[in-house]
Design a protein around this motif. Structure first.
Motif, mmCIF file in Angstrom:
data_model
loop_
_atom_site.group_PDB
_atom_site.id
_atom_site.type_symbol
_atom_site.label_atom_id
_atom_site.label_comp_id
_atom_site.label_asym_id
_atom_site.label_seq_id
_atom_site.Cartn_x
_atom_site.Cartn_y
_atom_site.Cartn_z
ATOM 1 N N CYS A 371 5.636 -7.787 3.209
ATOM 2 C CA CYS A 371 5.710 -8.368 1.869
ATOM 3 C C CYS A 371 4.387 -8.135 1.137
ATOM 4 O O CYS A 371 3.319 -8.278 1.738
ATOM 5 N N PRO A 372 4.414 -7.782 -0.146
ATOM 6 C CA PRO A 372 3.160 -7.735 -0.908
ATOM 7 C C PRO A 372 2.763 -9.143 -1.335
ATOM 8 O O PRO A 372 3.612 -10.035 -1.433
ATOM 9 N N ASN A 373 1.491 -9.334 -1.609
ATOM 10 C CA ASN A 373 1.050 -10.648 -2.112
ATOM 11 C C ASN A 373 0.387 -10.555 -3.476
ATOM 12 O O ASN A 373 -0.176 -11.539 -3.961
ATOM 13 N N ASP A 374 0.486 -9.370 -4.120
ATOM 14 C CA ASP A 374 -0.139 -9.225 -5.437
ATOM 15 C C ASP A 374 0.621 -8.249 -6.326
ATOM 16 O O ASP A 374 0.030 -7.583 -7.172
ATOM 17 N N ARG A 375 1.945 -8.162 -6.142
ATOM 18 C CA ARG A 375 2.705 -7.214 -6.960
ATOM 19 C C ARG A 375 3.735 -7.895 -7.842
ATOM 20 O O ARG A 375 3.795 -7.659 -9.034
ATOM 21 N N TYR A 376 4.577 -8.759 -7.283
ATOM 22 C CA TYR A 376 5.634 -9.404 -8.048
ATOM 23 C C TYR A 376 5.305 -10.883 -8.245
ATOM 24 O O TYR A 376 4.385 -11.412 -7.623
ATOM 25 N N VAL A 377 6.078 -11.532 -9.084
ATOM 26 C CA VAL A 377 5.823 -12.948 -9.350
ATOM 27 C C VAL A 377 6.098 -13.757 -8.085
ATOM 28 O O VAL A 377 7.207 -13.747 -7.555
ATOM 29 N N ASN A 378 5.050 -14.424 -7.578
ATOM 30 C CA ASN A 378 5.174 -15.290 -6.395
ATOM 31 C C ASN A 378 5.779 -14.556 -5.199
ATOM 32 O O ASN A 378 6.556 -15.127 -4.432
ATOM 33 N N ALA A 400 4.164 -10.524 7.412
ATOM 34 C CA ALA A 400 2.989 -9.675 7.199
ATOM 35 C C ALA A 400 2.837 -9.457 5.694
ATOM 36 O O ALA A 400 3.436 -8.545 5.121
ATOM 37 N N ALA A 401 2.082 -10.350 5.042
ATOM 38 C CA ALA A 401 1.849 -10.260 3.602
ATOM 39 C C ALA A 401 0.485 -9.621 3.369
ATOM 40 O O ALA A 401 -0.500 -10.000 4.000
ATOM 41 N N GLU A 402 0.425 -8.633 2.470
ATOM 42 C CA GLU A 402 -0.818 -7.910 2.257
ATOM 43 C C GLU A 402 -0.875 -7.361 0.841
ATOM 44 O O GLU A 402 0.125 -7.321 0.120
ATOM 45 N N THR A 403 -2.070 -6.940 0.445
ATOM 46 C CA THR A 403 -2.247 -6.364 -0.877
ATOM 47 C C THR A 403 -1.424 -5.091 -1.023
ATOM 48 O O THR A 403 -1.218 -4.355 -0.052
ATOM 49 N N LYS A 404 -0.991 -4.833 -2.248
ATOM 50 C CA LYS A 404 -0.108 -3.680 -2.462
ATOM 51 C C LYS A 404 -0.787 -2.356 -2.136
ATOM 52 O O LYS A 404 -0.124 -1.363 -1.846
ATOM 53 N N GLY A 405 -2.139 -2.349 -2.147
ATOM 54 C CA GLY A 405 -2.856 -1.126 -1.821
ATOM 55 C C GLY A 405 -2.592 -0.632 -0.418
ATOM 56 O O GLY A 405 -2.631 0.573 -0.141
ATOM 57 N N THR A 406 -2.315 -1.540 0.508
ATOM 58 C CA THR A 406 -1.947 -1.150 1.878
ATOM 59 C C THR A 406 -0.447 -1.318 2.122
ATOM 60 O O THR A 406 0.122 -0.637 2.969
ATOM 61 N N TYR A 407 0.167 -2.214 1.349
ATOM 62 C CA TYR A 407 1.601 -2.483 1.546
ATOM 63 C C TYR A 407 2.460 -1.273 1.187
ATOM 64 O O TYR A 407 3.321 -0.841 1.966
ATOM 65 N N PHE A 408 2.252 -0.712 -0.007
ATOM 66 C CA PHE A 408 3.106 0.386 -0.448
ATOM 67 C C PHE A 408 3.014 1.618 0.448
ATOM 68 O O PHE A 408 4.042 2.193 0.824
ATOM 69 N N PRO A 409 1.812 2.076 0.820
ATOM 70 C CA PRO A 409 1.774 3.229 1.735
ATOM 71 C C PRO A 409 2.542 2.974 3.031
ATOM 72 O O PRO A 409 3.195 3.880 3.559
ATOM 73 N N LYS A 410 2.488 1.749 3.549
ATOM 74 C CA LYS A 410 3.169 1.431 4.805
ATOM 75 C C LYS A 410 4.680 1.525 4.662
ATOM 76 O O LYS A 410 5.358 2.210 5.422
ATOM 77 N N ILE A 411 5.228 0.831 3.662
ATOM 78 C CA ILE A 411 6.696 0.829 3.565
ATOM 79 C C ILE A 411 7.231 2.158 3.058
ATOM 80 O O ILE A 411 8.353 2.545 3.387
#
Length: 532
Positions: A371-378, A400-411
């Motif tokens: 899950c991202p923690n800084d991309r969508y609302v809440n 596993a919630a993380e910043t989109k900078g690492t989240y998007f490359p992973k998924i």
């Protein structure tokens, strides 16, 4: 406060301090919870990055304030045959470095967008060939009839062939591999704003392009874009006047901002759908307590997850009413959506437990959720609520919630078993979501590029192909309806809701809020203060 948090707070305050020093009457300071991950417009098909980058770059077509299609670098387009579109190009346009824009840049950009490392392949995967007619006309041949091609191209940035070659940026930045090039940090478009300064994750400064070919409705001369991850810090900066625009506004702070003398919240519906996806391809999940098989291949498990999620509770407690629960992967405003189909399966914990037991998991199982923690609302809070819901049926979620900078490359590498994602069809047509999210993935063609759990139904694929090429409106709508029915019956994904837009805006700023959550700087103005 620990050292890490102190350093983060100091960085934010330093950035805000710099903003204050550089502000003049025609500067607007914009803050977002995250940064655009790159200035390369082909490197990530994410709304925030496209929104930021398309202030610098133009596409062949564009969108008006009401989202209707408009000319841009192409002044007109027409079909010369069922599979060939001729685009007449705008003359006397120059890139920011002074290089003239020609048909060669169109051919180069479409080839670049289709190449290795591109995250926007889905926009061009139906293109068979691009041919130069002359310096100011191109023919684009599609693999079959494709009546929505001009819509599809409305956010495909055109880059300078000469600049990319000189700067060794012929290929896009591959976010999955972390490879960077000059286009990551510098930009050379034809758009209404130029990049004056780029400090990733700190600030980016845009200045008005004085030689822009088009009309700039607003009076803003400079835009300072600053990522501020902490919601409370963003709100405080807006209320105090240190920034002028922020998004998203935490739903719990809307009343506070509206009560302040300096700012207000602009609220509107958004076309984005938030949903959950599951790995349905691997024979064994990567991140699960289940060994030797994949529970998500069983429809009963997918349906159990669906019916265990209290979407109304999430709407009430997490989103504070600022969401619209959905049963479809698109929402109102997208061509192909119908209220008739937008009816969710009932929230029913007992039914979910029985489905899970019937599938052979009477005690549930354990699985990691990305899950991202800084991309969508809440976004992180939504995932926490889903995890709590699933615990009621015995499913233990390792969040596993993380910043989109690492989240998007992973998924995007499909290195996930269970994930949250949001999607806005940039063509405002259901085919976009069907093709990108629900079609069987094919890395060679780009089909199903964002179908990250690899859901696959050949019958649905066949329909999507027909929808793409159909020119009969009624026939096309019927096929879209059938496609959504197949996907819903399969429980291919778990749709959650369409989130609402909430932008915090200074009362001295006028802007246009589009339902696709793009923020064109050319429509921003500083207003004169009201006279007493």
């Amino acid at each position: 406060m620990n050292l890490k948090n102190k350093l983060a707070a100091m960085a934010v305050m330093s950035a805000l301090g710099t903003l204050c020093l550089s502000v003049d009457a025609q500067t607007i300071r914009v803050a977002n919870q995250g940064d655009a991950l790159s200035l390369d417009p082909h490197s990530l098909n994410e709304s925030l990055q496209l929104s930021v980058d398309l202030n610098v770059y133009d596409a062949l077509t564009d969108r008006n304030k009401d989202l209707s299609l408009a000319p841009s670098l192409a002044t007109s387009w027409r079909q010369t045959s069922p599979t060939v579109w001729r685009f007449e190009l705008r003359k006397n346009v120059k890139f920011h470095d002074g290089t003239p824009f020609t048909a060669d840049d169109v051919l180069f950009s479409i080839t670049r967008a289709a190449g290795d490392g591109s995250d926007v392949k889905a926009k061009v995967n139906d293109i068979k060939d691009v041919r130069k007619v002359n310096d100011y006309a191109v023919d684009i041949e599609t693999k079959g009839p494709f009546p929505i091609l001009p819509d599809v191209l409305s956010d495909l940035a055109i880059m300078s062939k000469k600049w990319c070659e000189e700067n060794k940026a012929e290929k896009p930045v591959d976010r999955r591999k972390g490879i960077e090039n000059t286009a990551s940090f510098k930009a050379n478009g034809t758009g209404p704003f130029r990049v004056r300064e780029r400090q990733p994750n700190v600030r980016t400064v845009f200045v008005r392009n004085g030689t822009y070919w088009g009309k700039i409705d607003g009076n803003v001369q400079e835009v300072i874009f600053t990522p501020i991850a902490n919601p409370a810090t963003r709100v405080a900066a807006l209320v105090s006047g240190e920034i002028d625009v922020m998004e998203p506004v935490p739903v719990q702070d809307i009343a506070r901002i509206n009560a302040s003398p300096n700012a207000q919240v602009v609220v509107g519906p958004e076309l984005r759908t938030i949903f959950l996806g599951m790995d349905q391809k691997r024979d064994e999940l990567l991140y699960s307590s289940v060994k030797g098989k994949n529970p998500f291949k069983d429809k009963r498990v997918r349906q159990a997850f669906y019916q265990a999620i209290d979407i109304n509770g999430i709407q009430r407690t997490v989103m504070r009413g600022a969401s619209r629960p959905t049963a479809l992967m698109v929402g109102p405003g997208i061509n192909g959506w119908t209220a008739e189909q937008d009816k969710r399966l009932p929230y029913d914990v007992d039914a979910a437990k029985k489905l899970l037991s019937d599938a052979g998991y009477p005690n549930g199982f354990e699985v990691t959720m990305n899950c991202p923690n800084d991309r969508y609302v809440n976004d992180a809070q939504i995932c926490q609520a889903v995890a709590a819901n699933l615990a009621r049926i015995g499913v233990k979620i390792n969040l596993a919630a993380e910043t989109k900078g690492t989240y998007f490359p992973k998924i995007l590498r499909r290195d996930t078993s269970f994930y949250l994602l949001g999607w806005t069809p940039t063509t405002y047509d259901a085919h976009n979501a069907l093709d990108a999210l629900m079609r069987c993935p094919d890395d060679k063609t780009g089909d199903g590029q964002f179908n990250l759990g690899s859901y696959c139904n050949p019958k649905l694929d066949e329909l999507i192909g027909k929808i793409k090429s159909s020119t009969d409106k009624n026939e096309r709508m019927a096929m879209i309806k059938e496609a959504f029915t197949i996907h819903a019956d399969d429980i291919g994904h778990l749709p959650l809701h369409q989130q609402s837009l909430a932008w915090g805006v200074s009362k001295k700023v006028a802007l246009t809020q589009r339902a696709d959550n793009f923020m064109p700087f050319k429509w921003m103005s500083i207003q004169a203060p009201a006279k007493p």
